[in-house]
Structure formats: C-alpha cells, structure tokens
Design an enzyme around this catalytic site. Structure first.
Site, PDB file in Angstrom:
ATOM      1  CB  SER A 190      20.471  38.173  65.339  1.00 28.42           C
ATOM      2  OG  SER A 190      21.277  38.030  66.495  1.00 28.42           O
TER       3      SER A 190
ATOM      4  CE1 TYR B 125      24.615  34.984  63.028  1.00 30.23           C
ATOM      5  CE2 TYR B 125      24.129  36.807  64.506  1.00 30.23           C
ATOM      6  CZ  TYR B 125      23.819  35.558  63.997  1.00 30.23           C
ATOM      7  OH  TYR B 125      22.705  34.891  64.451  1.00 30.23           O
TER       8      TYR B 125
END
Length: 263
Positions: free
Chosen positions: A127, A140
């Site tokens: 990401s 995350y």
C-alpha cells in the site's frame, strides 16, 4: 481491485483460478471474467487466506486443474481504524492474519508451482501505507510495511536463484474499492479528533483512482518486471514527499487529516 485484475487478465486470454471469502462476490467475478473471454477456463474456490492449510491445498489443486501456474496475485486486504494504545489484540490479529500472513501463505504455497512452470511472477499488494504512516491505522501500516520488506527480500532471492520467477510489490494509493466500508472502526479514534460514525465516509473521499485504472497499472508493471509499482497520483506524489522529507512528511499528513476530518 482483484475483480478488475481478473477481468483484465481474462481479456488477455489468461485462464484463471479465483478465490474469495465471499462466495457471492466470487461468482460475480467469475461471470464478469467470462464476459471478457468466454473461452477461458476459470476455477473458483471459497478461501480464507488466513488459513494456511487451505491456501496450500488451493495452490496444489490449481496446479492440478490448470496444468501449470504462471502468476499469483496476493491481493486480499482489510482495514482497521484504531489507536495503537487502545487497539484490541483480536482486531490486530484479524488484520495481520489477512493482510500479512495471507501474503506469506500465498507466496509460499504457489512459489514451487511457479518454479515448476519455469516462468512465473508473484505480485504482492502492499500500500501507499507501506511507504509512509498516518495516525489511527497503525495495524494496517504494520502489515503493509511488512509486506513491502517481505516482497523486496523475496525479489532479491529470486533474482539470485535465476529460477525464472520474479516478484513485484504493489503500492496502491486511494483506490475506489469497498475496503473502507468493510473496515473495522473502533470508538477509540475519537481521542484523535475523528468521529467513528463518519470516519469511513470521510476516508472514502480520498479514494480517487478507479479499480480499472489500478489494475491496468499493476499489469503494466508486471509486464515490465518492476520491483515496485506505485498506483495512483496520490501514491506517486506522497512517495516523493516521503523521500524528500523522511521526517517532515508527518506534518503534511497532519495537514491533510485536519482538512479531511476537521481535527
């Protein structure tokens, strides 16, 4: 994004082995891929990527059913909004089991089959949040930074082995998918000035790149054997900001959050 990858790969005549924990969504993806090319072979399986044994069984079944495997896209992911201090360990474990261990399981399960094919590629989705950090999403970041390190090391190993297999780490920015709506949100983010009731809607405003565009960018990167693929203008810009200001970028992130959440 996984659905669009399947559709675009089908459009290139690729046979597909699709998995998803959501059987209804899986069936929809299969139907859409067949619309792109009705002649291709598509196998499907309901799968939880956190289940290591199930992933290995699926990899073996895929190789048997299709004869060989050339590409594996480890793309499953979930979101969690919580402070690092008050995060529930069961939420942290849930996210890591999917976002990190799912990548590891998929890589280790399919790599022997890719080597057997003599021509393969592993595509692991990290990401933009595997390149820089923001408050309220520490779990995350932990997973996506781990995916980045795992995949970059894997790529170097594969290069040294000269086995015909390579690896790419993908860093999407804000992609218009359901990940924000499906994320878990803890009430504790109120301590950061964020409203747990509207957090998902406000975060969704930052999702600016379509899944179609994202998938096309990823496939182009794979064709060119890129080590790292940045997806979306936001990923490209913020990656440069982080490189130029490795400590100061946090100030810019803070400004963006204040504008989004009016903190």
């Amino acid at each position: 994004m996984g659905r669009q990858l399947a559709i675009q790969l089908a459009g290139h005549g690729c046979h597909l082995a699709l998995s998803d924990v959501n059987e209804f969504g899986l069936a929809e993806t299969q139907a859409l891929a067949w619309q792109a090319d009705p002649s291709i072979r598509i196998s499907v399986r309901k799968l939880d990527v956190a289940d290591r044994e199930a992933v290995f069984a699926w990899a073996d079944a895929t190789a048997r059913e299709h004869g060989k495997v050339n590409l594996i896209f480890n793309n499953a992911g979930v979101g969690l909004s919580s402070t690092a201090e008050a995060m529930k360990i069961e939420d942290f474990t849930w996210l890591m089991n999917i976002n990190f261990w799912g990548i590891v399981h998929g890589t280790q399960a399919f790599l022997p089959h890719l080597k057997d094919a003599g021509d393969g590629h592993i595509i692991n989705t990290s990401s933009l949040f595997g390149l820089l950090a923001a408050p309220g999403t520490s779990a995350y970041h932990a997973a996506k930074f781990a995916v980045r390190g795992f995949t970059e090391s894997l790529r170097q190993e594969l290069d040294m082995m000269k086995c015909g297999v390579s690896a790419t780490c993908v860093h999407p920015g804000g992609i218009k998918t359901a990940i924000a709506q499906n994320a878990r949100t803890d009430e504790n983010i109120a301590s950061l000035g964020m409203d747990p009731r509207t957090n998902k809607e406000k975060f969704s405003k930052n999702l600016i790149t379509s899944a179609e565009q994202a998938s096309a960018t990823i496939l182009k990167g794979v064709r060119h054997n890129k080590r790292r693929v940045l997806v979306g203008l936001d990923a490209i810009v913020l990656d440069k900001v982080q490189r130029l200001f490795p400590e100061g970028y946090a100030v810019i992130i803070g400004m963006m959050l204040r504008r989004t959440y009016k903190v």
